[in-house]
Design a protein around this motif. Sequence first.
Motif, PDB file in Angstrom:
ATOM      1  N   TYR A 147      40.822  29.889  65.054  1.00 28.50           N
ATOM      2  CA  TYR A 147      40.299  28.527  65.139  1.00 28.50           C
ATOM      3  C   TYR A 147      41.266  27.629  65.903  1.00 28.50           C
ATOM      4  CZ  TYR A 147      38.479  23.975  63.838  1.00 28.50           C
ATOM      5  OH  TYR A 147      37.986  22.705  63.888  1.00 28.50           O
ATOM      6  N   ARG A 148      42.567  27.780  65.630  1.00 25.86           N
ATOM      7  CA  ARG A 148      43.571  26.975  66.331  1.00 25.86           C
ATOM      8  C   ARG A 148      43.525  27.236  67.828  1.00 25.86           C
ATOM      9  NH1 ARG A 148      48.042  27.148  68.736  1.00 25.86           N
ATOM     10  NH2 ARG A 148      48.409  29.367  68.487  1.00 25.86           N
ATOM     11  N   ARG A 149      43.406  28.499  68.205  1.00 25.78           N
ATOM     12  CA  ARG A 149      43.339  28.843  69.628  1.00 25.78           C
ATOM     13  C   ARG A 149      42.061  28.320  70.282  1.00 25.78           C
ATOM     14  NH1 ARG A 149      45.588  35.067  70.213  1.00 25.78           N
ATOM     15  NH2 ARG A 149      47.625  34.687  69.251  1.00 25.78           N
ATOM     16  N   MET A 150      40.957  28.423  69.561  1.00 23.33           N
ATOM     17  CA  MET A 150      39.696  27.906  70.108  1.00 23.33           C
ATOM     18  C   MET A 150      39.764  26.384  70.252  1.00 23.33           C
ATOM     19  SD  MET A 150      36.791  30.281  68.292  1.00 23.33           S
ATOM     20  CE  MET A 150      35.438  29.682  69.272  1.00 23.33           C
ATOM     21  N   GLN A 151      40.421  25.739  69.290  1.00 17.79           N
ATOM     22  CA  GLN A 151      40.570  24.288  69.355  1.00 17.79           C
ATOM     23  C   GLN A 151      41.441  23.900  70.554  1.00 17.79           C
ATOM     24  OE1 GLN A 151      42.278  22.695  65.757  1.00 17.79           O
ATOM     25  NE2 GLN A 151      40.767  21.049  65.714  1.00 17.79           N
ATOM     26  N   LYS A 152      42.485  24.658  70.770  1.00 19.10           N
ATOM     27  CA  LYS A 152      43.388  24.401  71.900  1.00 19.10           C
ATOM     28  C   LYS A 152      42.655  24.610  73.229  1.00 19.10           C
ATOM     29  CE  LYS A 152      47.954  25.690  73.612  1.00 19.10           C
ATOM     30  NZ  LYS A 152      49.103  26.587  73.405  1.00 19.10           N
ATOM     31  N   ALA A 153      41.751  25.580  73.264  1.00 26.55           N
ATOM     32  CA  ALA A 153      40.989  25.870  74.484  1.00 26.55           C
ATOM     33  C   ALA A 153      39.788  24.923  74.657  1.00 26.55           C
ATOM     34  CB  ALA A 153      40.504  27.316  74.469  1.00 26.55           C
ATOM     35  N   GLY A 154      39.552  24.062  73.669  1.00 25.96           N
ATOM     36  CA  GLY A 154      38.441  23.120  73.759  1.00 25.96           C
ATOM     37  C   GLY A 154      37.091  23.732  73.434  1.00 25.96           C
ATOM     38  N   LYS A 155      37.086  24.802  72.669  1.00 25.57           N
ATOM     39  CA  LYS A 155      35.838  25.487  72.330  1.00 25.57           C
ATOM     40  C   LYS A 155      35.312  25.131  70.944  1.00 25.57           C
ATOM     41  CE  LYS A 155      36.493  29.577  75.176  1.00 25.57           C
ATOM     42  NZ  LYS A 155      36.533  31.046  75.165  1.00 25.57           N
ATOM     43  N   THR A 156      35.928  24.165  70.287  1.00 26.88           N
ATOM     44  CA  THR A 156      35.448  23.748  68.974  1.00 26.88           C
ATOM     45  C   THR A 156      34.706  22.426  69.104  1.00 26.88           C
ATOM     46  OG1 THR A 156      37.541  22.642  68.510  1.00 26.88           O
ATOM     47  CG2 THR A 156      37.299  24.895  67.713  1.00 26.88           C
ATOM     48  N   PRO A 157      33.743  22.197  68.232  1.00 24.87           N
ATOM     49  CA  PRO A 157      33.012  20.934  68.315  1.00 24.87           C
ATOM     50  C   PRO A 157      33.886  19.757  67.913  1.00 24.87           C
ATOM     51  CG  PRO A 157      32.264  22.229  66.435  1.00 24.87           C
ATOM     52  CD  PRO A 157      33.234  23.072  67.186  1.00 24.87           C
ATOM     53  N   LYS A 158      33.660  18.638  68.561  1.00 29.53           N
ATOM     54  CA  LYS A 158      34.374  17.426  68.213  1.00 29.53           C
ATOM     55  C   LYS A 158      33.486  16.622  67.278  1.00 29.53           C
ATOM     56  CE  LYS A 158      36.917  17.180  72.564  1.00 29.53           C
ATOM     57  NZ  LYS A 158      36.930  18.583  72.749  1.00 29.53           N
ATOM     58  N   TYR A 159      34.071  16.124  66.204  1.00 30.77           N
ATOM     59  CA  TYR A 159      33.302  15.376  65.229  1.00 30.77           C
ATOM     60  C   TYR A 159      34.189  14.314  64.592  1.00 30.77           C
ATOM     61  CZ  TYR A 159      35.765  18.524  62.116  1.00 30.77           C
ATOM     62  OH  TYR A 159      36.742  19.234  61.481  1.00 30.77           O
ATOM     63  N   ARG A 160      33.523  13.377  63.978  1.00 32.54           N
ATOM     64  CA  ARG A 160      34.241  12.381  63.199  1.00 32.54           C
ATOM     65  C   ARG A 160      34.189  12.810  61.747  1.00 32.54           C
ATOM     66  NH1 ARG A 160      31.398   7.047  65.052  1.00 32.54           N
ATOM     67  NH2 ARG A 160      29.866   8.455  65.864  1.00 32.54           N
ATOM     68  N   LYS A 161      35.266  12.604  61.016  1.00 28.16           N
ATOM     69  CA  LYS A 161      35.352  13.098  59.655  1.00 28.16           C
ATOM     70  C   LYS A 161      34.296  12.513  58.730  1.00 28.16           C
ATOM     71  CE  LYS A 161      40.090  14.399  59.956  1.00 28.16           C
ATOM     72  NZ  LYS A 161      41.029  15.115  59.229  1.00 28.16           N
ATOM     73  N   ASN A 162      33.863  11.258  58.996  1.00 28.11           N
ATOM     74  CA  ASN A 162      32.869  10.680  58.101  1.00 28.11           C
ATOM     75  C   ASN A 162      31.472  11.281  58.275  1.00 28.11           C
ATOM     76  OD1 ASN A 162      32.388   9.585  60.593  1.00 28.11           O
ATOM     77  ND2 ASN A 162      32.154   7.481  59.896  1.00 28.11           N
ATOM     78  N   PHE A 163      31.268  12.157  59.261  1.00 25.16           N
ATOM     79  CA  PHE A 163      29.976  12.798  59.442  1.00 25.16           C
ATOM     80  C   PHE A 163      29.862  14.131  58.717  1.00 25.16           C
ATOM     81  CE2 PHE A 163      29.144  10.325  63.480  1.00 25.16           C
ATOM     82  CZ  PHE A 163      28.101   9.612  62.927  1.00 25.16           C
TER      83      PHE A 163
END
Length: 166
Positions: A147-163
């Motif tokens: 997950y950390r690597r995917m996040q670093k590569a920009g492959k994770t969804p961006k979201y706001r915590k309140n959602f």
Amino acid sequence: MEADLSSPPVETKVEEFVEQETPNVVQEEKDSEEEEDSEVSDVYDEEDEQVRLWKQREREIFANLNEDDQERFEYYRQGDLDKNKVKKLVSTVNPALSMMQPDNPFVIAVKGLGKLYAGELVEMAVDIRNERGEKGAIRPVHLREAYRRMQKAGKTPKYRKNFLPS
């Protein structure tokens, strides 16, 4: 003035004309309906052909996998995300979508994307396990690193915590 009785009245001529033209018009309508039906059946035939080719390709790929990969692939195909939970997640992101039925194509598409994302995450976790020279099942540490690597590569969804659903 005397009326010419030798020629039929105008109404009779119109009726004869309509009677003569009607079969042709009806036949033309039938022909156009048959053409539309054949176009629709051609579309279905093309879709059936594509499905048949896809299934044939899938069988060929499956035949070339080793036993472990075949088992993994079967688990992947059988895996499913709960429609109601996906609908709940989608409705937390956008409350306007809360009125959707679980069988809505949008919910089904989100399910498919979620399954692909989970598959990529697990695949990357397996690669990380192999990089570290470890054997056996993947562990949470492998998933977190993936997950950390995917996040670093920009492959994770961006979201706001309140959602995020609680």
